[in-house]
Design a protein around this motif. Structure first.
Motif: not given
Lengths: 115, 115
Positions: A32, A36, A42-44, A103, A105, B35, B37, B43, B45, B48, B88, B90, B94, B103-108
């Motif tokens: 998978x 991004x 900003x974040x990804x 993930x 990257x 994460x 960065x 980023x 890991x 989790x 940074x 992050x 999910x 899908x992982x959604x990131x903050x700023x």
């Protein structure tokens, strides 16, 4: 070891042209993949994903291609716009569907759109 | 709906100090990942968490710890800060549904500077 890398660290394109961002991955067991977009400060931001049982997936102005034979991903952006300027990362999802969702990257490609 | 929120946005600490970073996931998301960065890189890991339990840990020293609360928010703690911890940080959330892509959604992010 695990790694996802990008061929081109910087890509400069003219507004309206198509962009192609490439990515190589090393873990042949990965099934998978996600692209991004990260804008400055900003974040990804999720763009598009693809499972390993597919070789192509299309979204709005974006297409992801997967070649498992050579472990290569690409992101195609049609009619590139100034708002597309950002760093683009491909990521490999380790543990998809399992207990851990992690993930990996690459280092990213900077897309610079010239007006 | 609000996305992933992180606080603070910026933080300056000195070597040897301790720091706590906070994250609130998207409503309904039960999994939170952290994460790191570093400037110019993708980023990396760290952790989790799902349902308050650690599900995965990256290659980071024991100075890094985290926890998740009953409301699914999370904290990342870093002790004995080093200059190299400047980055940074992050947070991503999910749904983490079994046998589904998550899908992982990131903050700023929180920008940490260690002086």
């Amino acid at each position: 070891g695990e790694s996802v890398g990008l061929h081109l660290p910087t890509l400069s394109v003219q507004e309206g042209d198509n962009s192609i961002i490439n990515c190589a991955y090393s873990n042949s067991a990965s099934d998978y993949f996600i692209w991004y977009k990260q804008e400055s400060g900003k974040g990804p931001q999720f763009i598009i994903d693809i499972r390993s049982n597919m070789d192509k997936r299309q979204g709005q102005r974006v297409t992801v291609l997967l070649n498992k034979t050579v472990k290569h991903l690409s992101l195609q952006i049609a009619a590139t716009q100034p708002g597309d300027s950002a760093v683009y990362f491909c990521a490999e999802n380790i543990g998809y569907g399992g207990a851990t969702n992690k993930l990996i990257f690459g280092t990213g490609t900077l897309l610079a759109v010239q007006p | 709906d609000a996305g992933v929120t992180q606080s603070p946005t910026h933080l300056i600490k000195t070597r040897g100090q301790q720091v706590t970073l906070r994250c609130s996931p998207i409503s309904g998301h039960k999994s939170v990942s952290w994460y790191q960065q570093v400037l110019g890189q993708g980023p990396q890991f760290i952790f989790q968490y799902y349902e308050k339990e650690e599900r995965g840990r990256g290659n980071f020293p024991d100075r890094f710890s985290a926890r998740q609360f009953p409301n699914y928010s999370s904290e990342l703690n870093v002790n004995a800060l080093l200059l190299g911890d400047s980055a940074l940080y992050l947070c991503a959330s999910s749904l983490d549904q079994p046998l589904a892509k998550n899908i992982q959604y990131f903050g700023a992010g929180t920008r940490l500077s260690v002086l």
